[in-house]
Design a protein around this motif. Structure first.
Motif, PDB file in Angstrom:
ATOM      1  N   ALA A  96       0.851  -1.192   0.000  1.00  0.00           N
ATOM      2  CA  ALA A  96       0.000   0.000   0.000  1.00  0.00           C
ATOM      3  C   ALA A  96       0.888   1.244   0.000  1.00  0.00           C
ATOM      4  O   ALA A  96       1.968   1.249   0.584  1.00  0.00           O
ATOM      5  CB  ALA A  96      -0.917   0.012   1.222  1.00  0.00           C
ATOM      6  N   ASP A  97       0.429   2.279  -0.664  1.00  0.00           N
ATOM      7  CA  ASP A  97       1.183   3.532  -0.727  1.00  0.00           C
ATOM      8  C   ASP A  97       0.810   4.483   0.401  1.00  0.00           C
ATOM      9  O   ASP A  97       1.578   5.387   0.733  1.00  0.00           O
ATOM     10  CB  ASP A  97       0.940   4.205  -2.072  1.00  0.00           C
ATOM     11  N   ASP A  98      -0.374   4.293   0.973  1.00  0.00           N
ATOM     12  CA  ASP A  98      -0.828   5.106   2.100  1.00  0.00           C
ATOM     13  C   ASP A  98      -1.834   4.286   2.880  1.00  0.00           C
ATOM     14  O   ASP A  98      -2.395   3.306   2.360  1.00  0.00           O
ATOM     15  CB  ASP A  98      -1.463   6.416   1.595  1.00  0.00           C
ATOM     16  N   TYR A  99      -2.063   4.672   4.120  1.00  0.00           N
ATOM     17  CA  TYR A  99      -2.962   3.928   5.004  1.00  0.00           C
ATOM     18  C   TYR A  99      -3.726   4.947   5.840  1.00  0.00           C
ATOM     19  O   TYR A  99      -3.109   5.741   6.548  1.00  0.00           O
ATOM     20  CB  TYR A  99      -2.140   3.002   5.908  1.00  0.00           C
ATOM     21  N   ILE A 100      -5.035   4.953   5.722  1.00  0.00           N
ATOM     22  CA  ILE A 100      -5.887   5.879   6.467  1.00  0.00           C
ATOM     23  C   ILE A 100      -6.814   5.058   7.349  1.00  0.00           C
ATOM     24  O   ILE A 100      -7.509   4.159   6.868  1.00  0.00           O
ATOM     25  CB  ILE A 100      -6.717   6.766   5.516  1.00  0.00           C
ATOM     26  N   ALA A 101      -6.829   5.379   8.644  1.00  0.00           N
ATOM     27  CA  ALA A 101      -7.681   4.664   9.588  1.00  0.00           C
ATOM     28  C   ALA A 101      -9.035   5.367   9.715  1.00  0.00           C
ATOM     29  O   ALA A 101      -9.121   6.591   9.696  1.00  0.00           O
ATOM     30  CB  ALA A 101      -7.005   4.580  10.946  1.00  0.00           C
ATOM     31  N   LYS A 102     -10.095   4.568   9.810  1.00  0.00           N
ATOM     32  CA  LYS A 102     -11.438   5.093  10.068  1.00  0.00           C
ATOM     33  C   LYS A 102     -11.582   5.298  11.571  1.00  0.00           C
ATOM     34  O   LYS A 102     -11.031   4.509  12.335  1.00  0.00           O
ATOM     35  CB  LYS A 102     -12.507   4.100   9.602  1.00  0.00           C
ATOM     36  N   PRO A 103     -12.319   6.285  12.016  1.00  0.00           N
ATOM     37  CA  PRO A 103     -12.958   7.311  11.193  1.00  0.00           C
ATOM     38  C   PRO A 103     -11.911   8.258  10.621  1.00  0.00           C
ATOM     39  O   PRO A 103     -10.830   8.428  11.177  1.00  0.00           O
ATOM     40  CB  PRO A 103     -13.876   8.038  12.166  1.00  0.00           C
ATOM     41  N   PHE A 104     -12.240   8.866   9.498  1.00  0.00           N
ATOM     42  CA  PHE A 104     -11.286   9.725   8.808  1.00  0.00           C
ATOM     43  C   PHE A 104     -11.960  11.033   8.413  1.00  0.00           C
ATOM     44  O   PHE A 104     -13.174  11.114   8.308  1.00  0.00           O
ATOM     45  CB  PHE A 104     -10.736   9.026   7.558  1.00  0.00           C
ATOM     46  N   GLY A 105     -11.138  12.034   8.202  1.00  0.00           N
ATOM     47  CA  GLY A 105     -11.642  13.321   7.734  1.00  0.00           C
ATOM     48  C   GLY A 105     -11.679  13.341   6.217  1.00  0.00           C
ATOM     49  O   GLY A 105     -10.708  12.945   5.563  1.00  0.00           O
ATOM     50  N   VAL A 106     -12.783  13.795   5.657  1.00  0.00           N
ATOM     51  CA  VAL A 106     -12.953  13.810   4.213  1.00  0.00           C
ATOM     52  C   VAL A 106     -11.929  14.721   3.537  1.00  0.00           C
ATOM     53  O   VAL A 106     -11.357  14.366   2.502  1.00  0.00           O
ATOM     54  CB  VAL A 106     -14.391  14.225   3.835  1.00  0.00           C
ATOM     55  N   LEU A 107     -11.669  15.871   4.124  1.00  0.00           N
ATOM     56  CA  LEU A 107     -10.708  16.796   3.517  1.00  0.00           C
ATOM     57  C   LEU A 107      -9.305  16.192   3.487  1.00  0.00           C
ATOM     58  O   LEU A 107      -8.581  16.314   2.498  1.00  0.00           O
ATOM     59  CB  LEU A 107     -10.707  18.135   4.255  1.00  0.00           C
ATOM     60  N   GLU A 108      -8.924  15.519   4.569  1.00  0.00           N
ATOM     61  CA  GLU A 108      -7.622  14.852   4.595  1.00  0.00           C
ATOM     62  C   GLU A 108      -7.578  13.723   3.559  1.00  0.00           C
ATOM     63  O   GLU A 108      -6.578  13.555   2.860  1.00  0.00           O
ATOM     64  CB  GLU A 108      -7.323  14.285   5.980  1.00  0.00           C
ATOM     65  N   PHE A 109      -8.653  12.974   3.447  1.00  0.00           N
ATOM     66  CA  PHE A 109      -8.740  11.893   2.463  1.00  0.00           C
ATOM     67  C   PHE A 109      -8.500  12.437   1.054  1.00  0.00           C
ATOM     68  O   PHE A 109      -7.662  11.916   0.310  1.00  0.00           O
ATOM     69  CB  PHE A 109     -10.110  11.209   2.575  1.00  0.00           C
ATOM     70  N   ILE A 110      -9.194  13.506   0.696  1.00  0.00           N
ATOM     71  CA  ILE A 110      -9.040  14.099  -0.634  1.00  0.00           C
ATOM     72  C   ILE A 110      -7.612  14.609  -0.834  1.00  0.00           C
ATOM     73  O   ILE A 110      -7.007  14.412  -1.889  1.00  0.00           O
ATOM     74  CB  ILE A 110     -10.063  15.229  -0.863  1.00  0.00           C
ATOM     75  N   SER A 111      -7.038  15.235   0.185  1.00  0.00           N
ATOM     76  CA  SER A 111      -5.664  15.733   0.085  1.00  0.00           C
ATOM     77  C   SER A 111      -4.669  14.600  -0.108  1.00  0.00           C
ATOM     78  O   SER A 111      -3.722  14.716  -0.893  1.00  0.00           O
ATOM     79  CB  SER A 111      -5.291  16.540   1.328  1.00  0.00           C
ATOM     80  N   ARG A 112      -4.869  13.494   0.590  1.00  0.00           N
ATOM     81  CA  ARG A 112      -3.975  12.347   0.434  1.00  0.00           C
ATOM     82  C   ARG A 112      -4.099  11.731  -0.962  1.00  0.00           C
ATOM     83  O   ARG A 112      -3.110  11.314  -1.566  1.00  0.00           O
ATOM     84  CB  ARG A 112      -4.248  11.301   1.505  1.00  0.00           C
TER      85      ARG A 112
END
Length: 123
Positions: A96-112
Motif C-alpha cells: 500500500a502507498d498510504d494507510y488511512i484509519a477510520k474514522p477519517f476526515g474527508v478533507l484529509e482523504f481528498i488531500s492524500r
C-alpha cells in the motif's frame, strides 16, 4: 479514474461523493469480485481499499494487484477500521502507498488522494 472497494454502502457513497465533488471519476464496488471485472475493462489511476470485506479481504486484493502486470504500479490507499500499528505496517509492507484509519476526515482523504496521484505522476 479511482476505484473504491468498500462493503459499507454509506461509507462507499460518501467516499465516492467526496471524490466526484473534487473532480475525479469514480468506480465504487462492494467486493473484490466486482472490482476484478472493472479492472479487466479499465485499469484505474488509484485504488482505495477497505480491509474487512466479504469474501476476499482487502489485503488479499492488494497482494493480487501488486502481482498483476497491469496493476502492479497503480497507487493504493488502504482506508480501513483496522487501525493498530501492526495493521498499518502490514498494509504498507504488502505494497500500500498510504494507510488511512477510520474514522477519517474527508478533507484529509481528498488531500492524500491528490498527493499520491501527484507523486505517481497521474495528475
Amino acid at each position: 479514474m479511482i476505484y473504491i472497494v468498500e462493503d459499507n454502502s454509506e461509507i462507499r457513497e460518501m467516499e465516492a461523493y467526496a471524490l466526484k465533488s473534487s473532480g475525479f471519476e469514480v468506480g465504487a464496488f462492494d467486493c473484490g469480485k466486482s472490482l476484478d471485472e472493472a479492472v479487466k475493462a479499465r485499469v484505474p489511476d488509484l485504488f482505495v481499499l477497505d480491509i474487512m470485506l466479504p469474501g476476499e479481504d482487502g489485503l488479499s486484493i492488494l497482494k493480487r494487484l501488486r502481482t498483476q502486470e497491469s496493476t502492479c504500479n497503480v497507487p493504493v490507499i488502504m482506508l480501513t477500521a483496522k487501525s493498530s500499528e501492526l495493521d498499518k505496517v502490514k498494509g504498507l509492507d504488502l505494497g500500500a502507498d498510504d494507510y488511512i484509519a477510520k474514522p477519517f476526515g474527508v478533507l484529509e482523504f481528498i488531500s492524500r488522494v491528490k498527493a499520491l496521484l501527484r507523486r505517481s505522476g497521474m495528475v
